[in-house]
Design an enzyme around this catalytic site. Structure first.
Site, short mmCIF file in Angstrom:
data_model
loop_
_atom_site.label_atom_id
_atom_site.label_comp_id
_atom_site.label_asym_id
_atom_site.label_seq_id
_atom_site.Cartn_x
_atom_site.Cartn_y
_atom_site.Cartn_z
N CYS A 1 0.83 -1.20 0.00
CA CYS A 1 0.00 0.00 0.00
C CYS A 1 0.87 1.25 0.00
O CYS A 1 0.63 2.19 -0.78
CB CYS A 1 -0.92 -0.01 1.22
N CYS A 2 1.89 1.27 0.85
CA CYS A 2 2.82 2.40 0.89
C CYS A 2 3.54 2.56 -0.45
O CYS A 2 3.78 3.68 -0.90
CB CYS A 2 3.83 2.22 2.01
N CYS B 1 -0.95 8.31 7.25
CA CYS B 1 -2.28 7.94 6.76
C CYS B 1 -3.17 7.51 7.92
O CYS B 1 -2.72 6.87 8.87
CB CYS B 1 -2.17 6.83 5.73
N CYS C 1 7.67 4.06 5.71
CA CYS C 1 6.77 3.79 4.59
C CYS C 1 7.53 3.27 3.38
O CYS C 1 6.95 2.59 2.53
CB CYS C 1 5.98 5.04 4.22
N CYS D 1 -3.33 3.80 9.41
CA CYS D 1 -2.09 3.24 9.95
C CYS D 1 -1.41 4.15 10.97
O CYS D 1 -0.21 4.01 11.23
CB CYS D 1 -1.13 2.94 8.80
#
Length: 235
Positions: free
Chosen positions: A122-123, A203, A229, A206
């Site tokens: 995702c990062c 984010c 990240c 998280c």
């Protein structure tokens, strides 16, 4: 001395020379040294808990340096409002919102829940790849990392090689006391979530508040064994 992984030897040599000359100087001097030596330089910020300090300094040196904000689509609404607040308060002239590739998100994160299954991926989709594209025109970039934030950053220099680019960490040597004093001296706006216990803000899915005595970044990806990240891990 061994070069950092993927570092260009020429850039590494330039970083070492700048570190020797300016590494222990004030953050403002470090910022000015980087800007004076690189016509194509960008600032990268999360508009997080301590971002106001170095963005205020940057505005005093050159308020028109391009400022890149990774607009991941997962930020707290408070962060978006804070970005607008600081942009106006410091008269920042070139704030750019860097967003993920829509096609990549559609292919790998159509339901927006990849952060739960694979936070590293995702990062990568929402931060690492977009920043890589955004930095292509630049030969140097600056950020707000500091040694006190966690163990991985304990030896952070002010200047380092990041692949073929120079990377500048003007607040590397500043601790909590210096940060707090600067906020107070200039009465800088605070991120609204700081009052709720958020010491490092990324984010929304998280990020969590930190407990007394924890590292400032302990609330990032809590329980995941992850503290970065990816944009600051290798070129």
């Amino acid at each position: 001395m061994a070069l950092p992984e993927g570092a260009d030897p020429e850039v590494a040599g330039r970083a070492a020379a700048l570190e020797a000359r300016f590494g222990d100087k004030s953050p403002q001097t470090i910022l000015a040294a980087a800007i004076e030596r690189h016509a194509e330089v960008a600032a990268v910020t999360s508009f997080g808990a301590e971002s106001a300090v170095w963005l205020h300094m940057l505005a005093q040196v050159d308020r028109n340096v391009p400022i890149l904000f990774l607009d991941t689509g997962k930020h707290f609404p408070a962060t978006q409002r804070y970005r607008e607040t600081l942009t106006e308060a410091f008269s920042l002239g070139d704030v750019r919102l860097i967003r993920p590739d829509p096609a990549a998100l559609a292919a790998e994160d159509a339901n927006g829940m990849l952060f739960a299954a694979d936070p590293d991926r995702c990062c990568h989709l929402r931060k690492t790849e977009p920043l890589k594209r955004a930095l292509q025109p630049f030969s140097a970039w600056m950020n707000g990392r500091k040694r006190h934030q966690n163990a991985m950053r304990a030896g952070l220099p002010a200047f380092e090689a990041d692949g073929s680019r120079l990377k500048v960490n003007p607040l590397a040597r500043w601790g909590r006391e210096e940060i707090a004093a600067y906020f107070a001296r200039f009465d800088l706006p605070r991120h609204p979530l700081v009052a709720e216990g958020y010491a490092s803000i990324g984010c929304m899915p998280c990020t969590s508040p930190v407990k007394p005595g924890e590292d400032p970044r302990a609330g990032r990806w809590r329980g995941r064994g992850k503290s970065e990240c990816g944009i600051h891990v290798g070129p």
